[in-house]
Design a protein around this motif. Structure first.
Motif, PDB file in Angstrom:
ATOM      1  N   ASP A 388      14.571  38.838  42.843  1.00 44.78           N
ATOM      2  CA  ASP A 388      14.806  39.106  41.204  1.00 44.78           C
ATOM      3  C   ASP A 388      15.019  37.829  40.272  1.00 44.78           C
ATOM      4  N   PRO A 389      14.058  36.814  40.463  1.00 46.13           N
ATOM      5  CA  PRO A 389      14.288  35.457  40.030  1.00 46.13           C
ATOM      6  C   PRO A 389      14.783  35.220  38.231  1.00 46.13           C
ATOM      7  N   SER A 390      14.388  36.415  37.649  1.00 48.98           N
ATOM      8  CA  SER A 390      14.531  36.369  36.270  1.00 48.98           C
ATOM      9  C   SER A 390      15.936  37.139  36.024  1.00 48.98           C
ATOM     10  N   GLY A 391      16.528  37.953  36.873  1.00 50.11           N
ATOM     11  CA  GLY A 391      17.857  38.515  36.667  1.00 50.11           C
ATOM     12  C   GLY A 391      18.820  37.345  37.008  1.00 50.11           C
ATOM     13  N   GLY A 392      20.160  38.141  36.800  1.00 47.34           N
ATOM     14  CA  GLY A 392      21.220  37.243  37.060  1.00 47.34           C
ATOM     15  C   GLY A 392      22.386  37.737  36.068  1.00 47.34           C
ATOM     16  N   PRO A 393      23.714  37.192  36.368  1.00 48.56           N
ATOM     17  CA  PRO A 393      23.788  36.038  37.344  1.00 48.56           C
ATOM     18  C   PRO A 393      24.057  36.569  38.850  1.00 48.56           C
ATOM     19  N   HIS A 394      23.551  35.786  39.610  1.00 48.61           N
ATOM     20  CA  HIS A 394      23.560  36.052  41.003  1.00 48.61           C
ATOM     21  C   HIS A 394      24.479  34.988  41.665  1.00 48.61           C
ATOM     22  N   TYR A 395      25.009  35.557  42.944  1.00 47.89           N
ATOM     23  CA  TYR A 395      25.787  34.722  43.726  1.00 47.89           C
ATOM     24  C   TYR A 395      25.759  34.524  45.032  1.00 47.89           C
ATOM     25  N   SER A 396      26.167  33.621  45.759  1.00 48.11           N
ATOM     26  CA  SER A 396      26.230  33.810  47.191  1.00 48.11           C
ATOM     27  C   SER A 396      27.411  34.753  47.829  1.00 48.11           C
ATOM     28  N   ALA A 397      27.020  35.780  48.620  1.00 45.30           N
ATOM     29  CA  ALA A 397      28.109  36.659  49.086  1.00 45.30           C
ATOM     30  C   ALA A 397      28.776  35.840  49.993  1.00 45.30           C
ATOM     31  N   ASP A 398      28.524  34.773  50.730  1.00 45.44           N
ATOM     32  CA  ASP A 398      29.142  34.217  51.775  1.00 45.44           C
ATOM     33  C   ASP A 398      30.121  33.240  51.716  1.00 45.44           C
ATOM     34  N   ASN A 399      29.996  32.584  50.208  1.00 41.98           N
ATOM     35  CA  ASN A 399      31.121  31.419  50.179  1.00 41.98           C
ATOM     36  C   ASN A 399      32.046  31.972  49.151  1.00 41.98           C
ATOM     37  N   TRP A 400      32.946  30.993  48.460  1.00 43.23           N
ATOM     38  CA  TRP A 400      33.991  31.500  47.759  1.00 43.23           C
ATOM     39  C   TRP A 400      33.568  32.180  46.504  1.00 43.23           C
ATOM     40  N   SER A 401      32.211  32.052  46.117  1.00 43.35           N
ATOM     41  CA  SER A 401      31.911  32.727  44.725  1.00 43.35           C
ATOM     42  C   SER A 401      31.679  34.354  45.109  1.00 43.35           C
ATOM     43  N   GLY A 402      31.838  34.448  46.549  1.00 47.18           N
ATOM     44  CA  GLY A 402      31.833  35.948  46.792  1.00 47.18           C
ATOM     45  C   GLY A 402      33.332  36.452  47.112  1.00 47.18           C
ATOM     46  N   TYR A 403      34.040  35.500  46.945  1.00 45.22           N
ATOM     47  CA  TYR A 403      35.559  35.696  47.049  1.00 45.22           C
ATOM     48  C   TYR A 403      36.215  35.297  45.990  1.00 45.22           C
ATOM     49  N   PRO A 404      36.206  35.404  44.554  1.00 45.84           N
ATOM     50  CA  PRO A 404      36.382  34.444  43.736  1.00 45.84           C
ATOM     51  C   PRO A 404      38.077  35.041  43.599  1.00 45.84           C
ATOM     52  N   ALA A 405      38.610  36.027  43.572  1.00 45.92           N
ATOM     53  CA  ALA A 405      39.869  36.247  43.317  1.00 45.92           C
ATOM     54  C   ALA A 405      40.945  35.348  44.460  1.00 45.92           C
ATOM     55  N   ALA A 406      40.290  35.428  45.596  1.00 48.74           N
ATOM     56  CA  ALA A 406      41.014  34.524  46.481  1.00 48.74           C
ATOM     57  C   ALA A 406      41.069  32.988  46.463  1.00 48.74           C
ATOM     58  N   ARG A 407      39.977  32.681  45.823  1.00 40.67           N
ATOM     59  CA  ARG A 407      39.853  31.190  45.771  1.00 40.67           C
ATOM     60  C   ARG A 407      40.581  30.903  44.457  1.00 40.67           C
ATOM     61  N   ASP A 408      40.647  31.850  43.266  1.00 37.74           N
ATOM     62  CA  ASP A 408      41.534  31.609  42.222  1.00 37.74           C
ATOM     63  C   ASP A 408      42.897  31.390  42.643  1.00 37.74           C
ATOM     64  N   HIS A 409      43.265  32.062  43.525  1.00 39.91           N
ATOM     65  CA  HIS A 409      44.786  32.335  44.022  1.00 39.91           C
ATOM     66  C   HIS A 409      45.347  30.982  44.481  1.00 39.91           C
ATOM     67  N   ILE A 410      44.314  29.950  45.214  1.00 35.63           N
ATOM     68  CA  ILE A 410      44.731  28.697  45.633  1.00 35.63           C
ATOM     69  C   ILE A 410      44.843  28.039  44.326  1.00 35.63           C
ATOM     70  N   PHE A 411      44.003  28.054  43.507  1.00 37.11           N
ATOM     71  CA  PHE A 411      44.091  27.141  42.450  1.00 37.11           C
ATOM     72  C   PHE A 411      45.253  27.590  41.562  1.00 37.11           C
ATOM     73  N   ARG A 412      45.551  28.879  41.331  1.00 33.03           N
ATOM     74  CA  ARG A 412      46.841  29.194  40.479  1.00 33.03           C
ATOM     75  C   ARG A 412      48.314  28.547  41.307  1.00 33.03           C
ATOM     76  N   ARG A 413      47.838  28.530  42.786  1.00 30.52           N
ATOM     77  CA  ARG A 413      49.132  27.987  43.427  1.00 30.52           C
ATOM     78  C   ARG A 413      49.354  26.696  43.434  1.00 30.52           C
ATOM     79  N   TRP A 414      48.377  25.858  43.149  1.00 37.95           N
ATOM     80  CA  TRP A 414      48.528  24.710  43.033  1.00 37.95           C
ATOM     81  C   TRP A 414      49.189  24.081  41.682  1.00 37.95           C
ATOM     82  N   VAL A 415      48.803  25.083  40.569  1.00 42.31           N
ATOM     83  CA  VAL A 415      49.621  24.888  39.285  1.00 42.31           C
ATOM     84  C   VAL A 415      51.078  25.359  39.356  1.00 42.31           C
ATOM     85  N   GLN A 416      51.334  26.489  39.854  1.00 40.79           N
ATOM     86  CA  GLN A 416      52.662  27.018  40.038  1.00 40.79           C
ATOM     87  C   GLN A 416      53.483  26.391  40.910  1.00 40.79           C
ATOM     88  N   ALA A 417      53.116  25.778  41.943  1.00 40.06           N
ATOM     89  CA  ALA A 417      53.961  25.083  42.988  1.00 40.06           C
ATOM     90  C   ALA A 417      54.023  23.509  42.518  1.00 40.06           C
TER      91      ALA A 417
END
Length: 532
Positions: A388-417
């Protein structure tokens, strides 16, 4: 079990800063194995070389594996334990030996040896070797980390990933040796598990796709027989983590990419994890079946701490998969659109226990620089769906784009800590990339960190969309046609990340050049692009 209780691995090649020298072999040597009597051992015990890794202030892990027939599932060794002597010296000629001992190369562990050489002085270079059945291994060069909390002038670290044997030669490792790094950081895909390729392969895997321990041993031996890879192990200590191809492409926890039988896959994962342990200089406990904890920290005085994570073993299933796909044992969908569970905060890339460990390390690290050693691109990145090249947005299911909440948890931890000067290093995507990292709760504010993905040693990504979408994805640099590695140089005030690109990864004698450079400034997070 402590590391001192583990059987030590055998050694293979001798390292010199100028050349790799093979150890002298004693053909027909006999070795006494307790009540078993004298057991003859063939020559060429150290065919797979030697390695060191995971240094701390007073010790380092030394590795070798006895394998006179490295492409045999048992390495050509008899089913008996073999005593292996190890020596650590201050000089390459071993005139000033400072530590020595004897370890046992056990058949259960493929006659691999892991020695924790203790009682060394902090921040020092040493030389080491193994001796078995009258045969000496090559000499390796290693070093200890600076003393805990010590002021450190500098750290030079080369980081790399993705070295598919069939896709190119290992010229990059020759240039890494010339960099004279304090440490080599390998971020996954040390081997590739696929069947031999007959298309566009510059050299071929030596055995069918591995499914059991013997098969994975042969696959590691195929890679470790390469003299340029051996020379890089002989030149400096390594710290390693794995990604998917050490087991199977795009696996997630107990599921392979085809969503096959989890019980069968975990048997395969157990074999792969044991072979990984048998072939790497790791300061970790050996695997227990299909489980092996490899996440850990590595401290470099007061200057830096590496938080080395595992994003494969504990991750949850891929997001946005059609209903019934897993139950039907059909391949997972690798490119996904938005869906209800993509941003579910309960979905984890690292698993709850590892996340708690990382949260604590980010809060307690006393280091000036904190380096997250992880496997892939962290920034949310749009990709093109070929269906579906004209559709979107699409993401890789296998890297951090497929696990955005888990990734953002690390980013928030950098700030909080208040984590000091965080950086993320990655691999996996077969491309160079660099990007600012921002606070998910303040996306328009100044960056909180930067990430650097250091290309690949050989593996290919012939994808024109990667560079075309770089600006859309917030990448300050993107290069998917050049292969190589990254170099991190830091001191108390700042430093740099340099991307080193090969002229031609299909040549063992390829030249190399800087293709991008970014300066780092302590207390001022983010990318600062330099002209090369």
């Amino acid at each position: 079990m402590s590391l001192s209780d583990l059987p030590p691995p055998p050694l293979v090649f001798q390292f010199s800063r100028r050349t790799v020298i093979g150890g002298a072999a004693a053909a027909g040597a006999l070795i006494s194995i307790g009540a078993r009597g004298a057991t003859p051992l063939p020559a060429g015990l150290f065919s797979l070389g030697v390695a060191s890794g995971d240094p701390d202030a007073d010790s380092v892990i030394l590795w070798t594996r006895l394998a006179p027939e490295p492409l045999a599932g048992d390495g050509g060794m008899p089913p008996v334990a073999v005593p292996v002597r190890w020596e650590v010296a201050e000089d390459e000629r071993f005139a000033r030996i400072v530590r020595t001992g004897t370890a046992r190369a056990e058949p259960h562990w493929g006659h691999a040896v892991h020695v924790e050489a203790k009682g060394l002085r902090p921040g020092r270079w040493y030389f080491y070797r193994f001796i078995a059945a009258g045969e000496s291994s090559p000499v390796g060069r290693t070093r200890t980390a600076p003393a805990v909390g010590a002021s450190v002038d500098r750290l030079r670290l080369c980081f790399a990933s993705c070295q598919k044997y069939e896709a190119g030669f290992y010229a990059a490792w020759r240039h890494v040796v010339a960099e004279d790094p304090d440490l080599v950081l390998f971020l996954g895909d040390y081997i590739y598990e696929g069947a031999p390729s007959h298309k566009d392969a510059v050299r071929q895997h030596r055995n069918p796709e591995p499914m059991d321990l013997a098969g994975y041993r042969v696959r590691y031996a195929t890679y470790k027989l390469d003299p340029l890879l051996q020379s890089a192990h002989h030149a400096a200590p390594w710290a390693l983590t794995w990604d998917d191809h050490e087991v199977a492409n795009d696996y997630a926890g107990a599921l392979d990419q085809g969503n096959g039988d989890p019980v069968a896959f975990l048997r395969r994962r157990a074999a792969a994890y044991q072979a990984y342990y048998e072939h790497q200089p790791l300061r970790v406990r050996p695997p227990r079946g299909a489980d092996m904890r490899i996440y850990r920290t590595l401290d470099w005085g007061s200057l830096a701490q590496l938080q080395i994570v595992d994003d494969r073993q504990y991750r949850g299933p891929h997001a946005c998969q059609p209903p019934g796909l897993v139950e039907a044992h059909k391949p997972y969908r690798s490119v996904i659109g938005d869906c209800a569970d993509l941003n579910d905060p309960g979905r984890s890339m690292l698993g709850a226990k590892q996340e708690r460990w990382l949260d604590q390390r980010l809060a307690s690290s006393p280091a000036q620089w904190n380096v997250l050693a992880q496997q892939t691109l962290m920034r949310q990145a749009v990709v093109v769906d070929p269906k579906d090249p004209s559709g979107g947005p699409h993401y890789s299911a296998d890297n951090w784009s497929g696990y955005p909440a888990a990734r953002d948890h690390i980013f928030r931890r950098w700030v909080q800590a208040g984590t000091s000067n965080p950086l993320a290093l990655g691999g996996d995507i077969h491309a160079f990339a660099a990007a600012d990292i921002r606070d998910p709760d303040r996306p328009d504010a100044a960056p909180i960190a930067a990430e650097f993905v250091g290309g690949s040693i050989t593996s290919l990504r012939p994808d024109p969309d990667f560079k075309r979408l770089a600006a859309t994805n917030g990448l300050a640099f993107a290069e998917s046609y050049v292969r190589g590695y990254g170099r991190l140089d830091i001191d108390a005030k700042g430093g740099s990340v340099t991307y080193r690109g090969l002229a031609d990864a299909l040549r063992e004698d390829s030249g190399i050049a800087d293709i991008a450079r970014f300066s780092l400034e302590a207390g001022r997070p983010g990318l600062h692009v330099e002209t090369v």
